[in-house]
Design a protein around this motif. Structure first.
Motif, PDB file in Angstrom:
ATOM      1  N   GLY A  85       0.826  -1.211   0.000  1.00  0.00           N
ATOM      2  CA  GLY A  85       0.000   0.000   0.000  1.00  0.00           C
ATOM      3  C   GLY A  85       0.850   1.247   0.000  1.00  0.00           C
ATOM      4  O   GLY A  85       0.508   2.246  -0.639  1.00  0.00           O
ATOM      5  N   ARG A  86       1.937   1.209   0.706  1.00  0.00           N
ATOM      6  CA  ARG A  86       2.865   2.349   0.749  1.00  0.00           C
ATOM      7  C   ARG A  86       3.427   2.640  -0.635  1.00  0.00           C
ATOM      8  O   ARG A  86       3.595   3.796  -1.022  1.00  0.00           O
ATOM      9  N   ALA A  87       3.725   1.578  -1.397  1.00  0.00           N
ATOM     10  CA  ALA A  87       4.269   1.743  -2.746  1.00  0.00           C
ATOM     11  C   ALA A  87       3.191   2.016  -3.786  1.00  0.00           C
ATOM     12  O   ALA A  87       3.502   2.280  -4.944  1.00  0.00           O
ATOM     13  N   LEU A  88       1.918   1.950  -3.384  1.00  0.00           N
ATOM     14  CA  LEU A  88       0.779   2.124  -4.279  1.00  0.00           C
ATOM     15  C   LEU A  88       0.808   1.089  -5.413  1.00  0.00           C
ATOM     16  O   LEU A  88       0.493   1.376  -6.560  1.00  0.00           O
ATOM     17  N   LEU A  89       1.182  -0.123  -5.046  1.00  0.00           N
ATOM     18  CA  LEU A  89       1.278  -1.213  -6.012  1.00  0.00           C
ATOM     19  C   LEU A  89      -0.117  -1.580  -6.513  1.00  0.00           C
ATOM     20  O   LEU A  89      -0.998  -1.892  -5.719  1.00  0.00           O
ATOM     21  N   PRO A  90      -0.331  -1.563  -7.826  1.00  0.00           N
ATOM     22  CA  PRO A  90      -1.674  -1.871  -8.348  1.00  0.00           C
ATOM     23  C   PRO A  90      -1.862  -3.370  -8.573  1.00  0.00           C
ATOM     24  O   PRO A  90      -0.926  -4.159  -8.465  1.00  0.00           O
ATOM     25  N   GLY A  91      -3.080  -3.736  -8.890  1.00  0.00           N
ATOM     26  CA  GLY A  91      -3.414  -5.124  -9.177  1.00  0.00           C
ATOM     27  C   GLY A  91      -4.259  -5.742  -8.085  1.00  0.00           C
ATOM     28  O   GLY A  91      -4.297  -5.251  -6.959  1.00  0.00           O
ATOM     29  N   ALA A  95      -7.331  -3.321   4.528  1.00  0.00           N
ATOM     30  CA  ALA A  95      -7.053  -2.314   5.547  1.00  0.00           C
ATOM     31  C   ALA A  95      -5.562  -2.075   5.682  1.00  0.00           C
ATOM     32  O   ALA A  95      -5.107  -0.937   5.876  1.00  0.00           O
ATOM     33  N   ALA A  96      -4.767  -3.141   5.583  1.00  0.00           N
ATOM     34  CA  ALA A  96      -3.312  -2.990   5.647  1.00  0.00           C
ATOM     35  C   ALA A  96      -2.801  -2.160   4.471  1.00  0.00           C
ATOM     36  O   ALA A  96      -1.888  -1.328   4.628  1.00  0.00           O
ATOM     37  N   LEU A  97      -3.362  -2.373   3.285  1.00  0.00           N
ATOM     38  CA  LEU A  97      -3.002  -1.544   2.131  1.00  0.00           C
ATOM     39  C   LEU A  97      -3.314  -0.073   2.396  1.00  0.00           C
ATOM     40  O   LEU A  97      -2.516   0.820   2.070  1.00  0.00           O
ATOM     41  N   GLN A  98      -4.476   0.169   2.984  1.00  0.00           N
ATOM     42  CA  GLN A  98      -4.880   1.539   3.312  1.00  0.00           C
ATOM     43  C   GLN A  98      -3.932   2.175   4.328  1.00  0.00           C
ATOM     44  O   GLN A  98      -3.587   3.361   4.227  1.00  0.00           O
ATOM     45  N   VAL A  99      -3.502   1.403   5.315  1.00  0.00           N
ATOM     46  CA  VAL A  99      -2.565   1.923   6.312  1.00  0.00           C
ATOM     47  C   VAL A  99      -1.249   2.317   5.651  1.00  0.00           C
ATOM     48  O   VAL A  99      -0.678   3.372   5.949  1.00  0.00           O
ATOM     49  N   GLY A 100      -0.769   1.484   4.746  1.00  0.00           N
ATOM     50  CA  GLY A 100       0.460   1.817   4.039  1.00  0.00           C
ATOM     51  C   GLY A 100       0.345   3.104   3.259  1.00  0.00           C
ATOM     52  O   GLY A 100       1.266   3.933   3.251  1.00  0.00           O
ATOM     53  N   SER A 101      -0.787   3.303   2.606  1.00  0.00           N
ATOM     54  CA  SER A 101      -1.018   4.534   1.861  1.00  0.00           C
ATOM     55  C   SER A 101      -1.095   5.733   2.797  1.00  0.00           C
ATOM     56  O   SER A 101      -0.544   6.805   2.500  1.00  0.00           O
ATOM     57  N   ALA A 102      -1.766   5.571   3.942  1.00  0.00           N
ATOM     58  CA  ALA A 102      -1.873   6.666   4.916  1.00  0.00           C
ATOM     59  C   ALA A 102      -0.501   7.076   5.441  1.00  0.00           C
ATOM     60  O   ALA A 102      -0.208   8.263   5.622  1.00  0.00           O
TER      61      ALA A 102
END
Length: 333
Positions: A79-85, A173-180
């Motif tokens: 999520g931090r890297a905004l990795l798509p897919g 949710a973990a992806l969202q935390v990384g983005s936050a």
């Protein structure tokens, strides 16, 4: 009891961050946005080789044999890297869909909207749909996120993914935390570089308060996600060990509690991702609204993820049900 990540878990997180920084840095992200390439098959196979999708698959089945606490650390970095897919769906499909664990197959799911609606992400790029017999036909629809293409399925109803819903919500949710956390980093860095009236804008109280609020939201959400992962892992370990009716009742109560924890984690993580991206835009000012800045990409992805697996309305209902259950001594109403 020590709830800090172990050394092995910290090493796992650092390894994934290093892999993604070298393989999917900002240049690769912008190239994907400009080229409209949502799924890089070569990168997908590299993730499979690194154990990203087989992380929770037992070693006897060719997996890594780790659990949800490790999985959320890995997905936080994605999520931090905004990795798509369709990362979550492919991870959940490991062991159930051939090629998913190794990253040679891309698997999506009916995970958008309440209880899985007719919208499916990455349908054109997918080899399979989780829980479905084949790839259903679909019509492309406009997506807020340039790297999350959407299709509206036109034939048949959505496949049942209820068995995967809680794990899917937690990993999302973990992806969202990384983005936050990433938008917090971007905001703090820009506030230290951008000068106004002869000093960095980060020296101004209004900007300090924005960044402080971002930190609080991200850390609260991260704590909730970690706690839910630990509880879910413990519940999975105890699953099926009930020897009598009383033990079975205790197991059911624990499952309800875990569901409430995951719902709370998803709700907090969605809020952190969306609001942090908005505040990051505010810190950047006019620059944040330009196409060249990455902030809008985090915001658009956060909007889409907020509708995946468990929506805000569903999470609120799950929390209300758990509160009602505990208030009435374990009898849900």
């Amino acid at each position: 009891m020590d709830f800090q990540p172990t050394r092995d878990q910290r090493d796992l997180r650092a390894g994934v961050r290093e892999l993604l920084a070298g393989r999917y840095g900002r240049d690769a992200l912008r190239a994907a946005v400009d080229g409209g390439s949502a799924v890089d098959r070569e990168l997908w196979r590299e993730l499979g080789a690194a154990g990203f999708f087989a992380l929770r698959l037992p070693e006897a089945e060719g997996g890594v044999g780790l659990g949800l606490p490790e999985a959320v650390l890995v997905f936080e970095e994605a999520g931090r890297a905004l990795l798509p897919g369709p990362l979550v769906a492919t991870h959940l499909a490991a062991g159930a869909v051939p090629g998913a664990a190794a990253g040679t197959a891309v698997v999506t799911a009916f995970d958008l909207g309440e209880r899985g609606g007719p919208l499916v992400s990455y349908l054109a790029e997918a080899d399979a749909v989780l829980g479905a017999a084949g790839l259903p036909p679909g019509e492309p629809v406009r997506s807020a996120d340039p790297l999350t293409p959407l299709h509206r399925v036109t034939g048949g109803g959505p496949a049942d993914v209820s068995a995967y819903r809680e794990a899917g919500a937690l990993l999302t949710a973990a992806l969202q935390v990384g983005s936050a956390l990433r938008t917090l980093e971007l905001a703090v860095r820009y506030a230290g570089e951008r000068e106004q009236f002869g000093q960095p804008i980060g020296a101004f109280q209004a900007v300090k308060h924005l960044c402080a609020g971002m930190l609080v939201r991200a850390e609260v959400a991260r704590t909730a996600v970690y706690a839910a992962a630990v509880m879910a892992q413990a519940a999975d370990a105890a699953d099926g060990q009930a020897a009598d009716g009383e033990a079975a009742d205790g197991e059911a109560a624990e499952a309800a509690e875990v569901a409430g924890e995951i719902a709370a984690a998803k709700l907090l993580a969605d809020e952190a991702a969306v609001r942090n991206a908005r505040d990051c835009l505010q810190v950047h000012g006019g620059m944040g609204f330009t196409w060249e800045a990455d902030v809008h990409l985090h915001l658009k992805r956060a909007w889409v993820r907020a509708e995946q697996w468990v929506t805000a309305a569903e999470a609120e209902e799950a929390l209300a049900a758990e509160l009602s259950r505990t208030a009435t001594g374990g009898e849900a109403r």
